[in-house]
Motif scaffolding. Structure first.
Motif, short mmCIF file in Angstrom:
data_model
loop_
_atom_site.label_atom_id
_atom_site.label_comp_id
_atom_site.label_asym_id
_atom_site.label_seq_id
_atom_site.Cartn_x
_atom_site.Cartn_y
_atom_site.Cartn_z
N TYR A 57 -3.12 13.03 -11.50
CA TYR A 57 -2.56 12.57 -10.22
C TYR A 57 -2.80 13.62 -9.14
O TYR A 57 -3.25 13.29 -8.04
CB TYR A 57 -1.06 12.28 -10.35
N SER A 60 -6.26 13.53 -8.00
CA SER A 60 -6.56 12.37 -7.17
C SER A 60 -6.03 12.55 -5.75
O SER A 60 -6.58 11.98 -4.80
CB SER A 60 -5.99 11.09 -7.78
N SER A 65 -8.51 8.82 -3.38
CA SER A 65 -7.88 7.70 -4.08
C SER A 65 -6.35 7.75 -4.07
O SER A 65 -5.70 6.73 -3.94
CB SER A 65 -8.38 7.62 -5.51
N LYS A 66 -5.76 8.91 -4.24
CA LYS A 66 -4.30 9.06 -4.31
C LYS A 66 -3.72 8.02 -5.26
O LYS A 66 -2.97 7.14 -4.89
CB LYS A 66 -3.68 8.95 -2.92
N ASP A 67 -4.07 8.15 -6.51
CA ASP A 67 -3.81 7.13 -7.53
C ASP A 67 -2.47 7.34 -8.23
O ASP A 67 -2.35 8.18 -9.11
CB ASP A 67 -4.96 7.15 -8.53
N THR A 69 -1.17 5.13 -10.15
CA THR A 69 -1.18 4.35 -11.39
C THR A 69 -1.37 5.22 -12.63
O THR A 69 -1.10 4.75 -13.73
CB THR A 69 -2.28 3.27 -11.36
N VAL A 70 -1.80 6.46 -12.47
CA VAL A 70 -1.96 7.33 -13.64
C VAL A 70 -0.61 7.83 -14.14
O VAL A 70 -0.51 8.28 -15.27
CB VAL A 70 -2.90 8.53 -13.36
#
Length: 119
Positions: A57, A60, A65-67, A69-70
């Motif tokens: 994270y 990211s 992306s700044k994800d 969901t991980v």
């Protein structure tokens, strides 16, 4: 009436403490357990997976992306609570706090050191 209120409040506090003690005892892994090695290895794998998710994270966040969901829902909640008063303006670009990774690394080291003599 005040005494009744005080006693009720104190009883609720004691019930809460007892529940916390029971929960901690349920999570505990004792060295003399027959499956202590397996439990410690499972806990170690869980801690390492959590550390890897947080690192992914944070990586990211550096990119575009700044994800979120991980992370698990619990980890997102911890990230939100670490932001304190900024909760209402949450930006997924915030990094996970450094102390969280430091604490995880400490727990991983402690778990490894407990596991070594048992093997």
């Amino acid at each position: 009436m005040q005494r009744e209120f005080d006693h009720t409040t104190k009883a609720a506090e004691m019930r809460s403490k007892a529940a916390n003690i029971k929960a901690a005892a349920a999570r505990s892994i004792f060295s003399d357990d027959s499956d202590a090695v397996e439990q410690l290895e499972a806990r170690l794998a869980e801690l390492e997976a959590k550390r890897d998710r947080i690192k992914a994270y944070n990586k990211s966040v550096k990119g575009d992306s700044k994800d979120l969901t991980v992370l698990t829902a619990e980890e997102v909640q911890a990230l939100l609570s670490s932001r304190g008063s900024y909760r209402n303006s949450f930006d997924p670009g915030w990094k996970y706090p450094a102390y969280a990774l430091a604490n995880l690394s400490g727990n991983i080291s402690r778990t490894r050191s407990r596991l070594e003599p048992l093997k």
